[in-house]
Design an enzyme around this catalytic site. Structure first.
Site, short mmCIF file in Angstrom:
data_model
loop_
_atom_site.label_atom_id
_atom_site.label_comp_id
_atom_site.label_asym_id
_atom_site.label_seq_id
_atom_site.Cartn_x
_atom_site.Cartn_y
_atom_site.Cartn_z
CG ASN A 56 -3.30 -4.29 -5.06
OD1 ASN A 56 -2.34 -4.89 -6.19
ND2 ASN A 56 -3.76 -3.99 -4.78
CE LYS A 91 -1.39 0.37 -3.97
NZ LYS A 91 -3.02 0.74 -3.93
CG ASP A 95 -0.46 -8.30 -20.26
OD1 ASP A 95 0.21 -7.99 -20.21
OD2 ASP A 95 -1.31 -9.61 -20.95
CB THR A 148 -0.73 -0.28 1.19
OG1 THR A 148 -1.77 0.96 1.06
CG2 THR A 148 -0.11 0.05 2.55
CD GLU A 152 -2.20 20.41 -19.03
OE1 GLU A 152 -2.33 21.15 -20.10
OE2 GLU A 152 -2.35 20.25 -18.04
CE LYS A 153 -0.88 13.56 -12.82
NZ LYS A 153 -0.89 13.35 -11.27
CB ALA A 169 -6.51 5.44 -7.76
#
Length: 273
Positions: free
Chosen positions: A86, A65, A77, A61, A154-155, A130
């Site tokens: 995780n 990660k 994959d 966690t 942009e992200k 996430a």
């Protein structure tokens, strides 16, 4: 007795030992599962020591990660696309396999609530780790489209570009969202600080399902906002936590435990019932 663990910093509040101990009891598997708080700069030493001393597998966690992703000898994959791991498993030949079960946990939770995903329009709020971890499993459910929005456009754009080869994913500026969606997923941690994403409530409609990856006692602020805007139903991320744990357990032990009883127990504990 096979040894499993969860690594994090901090780790005191982790529900994973409780969940996996109940899974082991339910499936009659001889294993022990403990929480290990690794130093912020000492994850690699801690996890190497764990596997060198007979560890079979572990969960990872925050904040480790991405380091676990680098540590694994081999990646599934879904872990490659998530860019984070995780779940680690030591294979019979000593190779350490890295996996990411977060997205499967989300999808299984939505499906157990009978939330339809196929041919539905999904809005994913947030473009961090996430969000990245759940995109591939969501796309495998064949939604008509997934729209990604993020405070930094942009992200969102970069994420949509990575996953566009796997299905209909687009990035839209938060200020440009002018329609409702069938399923709205908040992947940000904003609810933990009582904040809402800077997006119009037009995203909600009477038939919409709202899902906040955060959870707590009572409704999250995001889900309360969704309910105030007449969504059909709102769910929090406690079931995703149990779902990703069940998927990790399946990766390790080759059999899938039932999540329902454990979810009920956790909910009771959370609500102080």
């Amino acid at each position: 007795m096979d040894k499993y663990a969860v690594f994090g910093h901090p780790i005191k509040q982790s529900k994973s030992p409780f969940i996996h101990t109940l899974f082991a009891r339910q499936t009659i598997q001889p294993l022990e599962y403990v929480a290990i708080e690794a130093p912020v700069d000492g994850f690699l030493n801690s996890v190497t020591h764990f596997f060198s001393n007979g560890g079979k597998g572990c969960n990872i966690t925050v904040p480790f990660k991405e380091e676990a992703f680098q540590f694994a000898d081999q990646l599934t994959d879904r872990a490659k696309l998530a860019g984070a791991v995780n779940t680690l498993k030591k294979l019979d030949d000593g190779i350490i396999l890295g996996d990411n079960t977060d997205g499967e946990g989300l999808v299984q939770d939505l499906l157990q609530y009978q939330v339809p995903l196929q041919d539905k329009r999904i809005l994913l709020i947030g473009a961090g780790g996430a969000a990245r971890g759940v995109l591939l499993p969501l796309l495998k459910q064949n939604p008509s489209s997934i729209t990604v929005v993020n405070r930094t456009y942009e992200k969102a754009e970069a994420l949509a570009e990575i996953f566009s080869a796997y299905g209909a994913v687009e990035a839209v500026r938060m200020s440009d969202v002018t329609r409702s969606f069938d399923v709205i997923i908040n992947s940000t941690s904003a609810s933990l600080s009582g904040e809402l994403p800077n997006i119009s409530p037009v995203i909600f409609s009477k038939g919409s399902i709202s899902y906040d990856m955060m959870y707590g006692k009572g409704k999250t602020v995001f889900n309360q906002w969704a309910l105030d805007n007449d969504v059909y139903q709102a769910y929090d991320g406690l079931g995703m936590l149990v779902g990703q744990a069940a998927e990790s357990f399946t990766v390790w032990r080759g059999l899938r435990p039932s999540s329902k009883q454990i979810l009920r127990e956790l909910r009771k504990n959370l609500e102080g019932m």
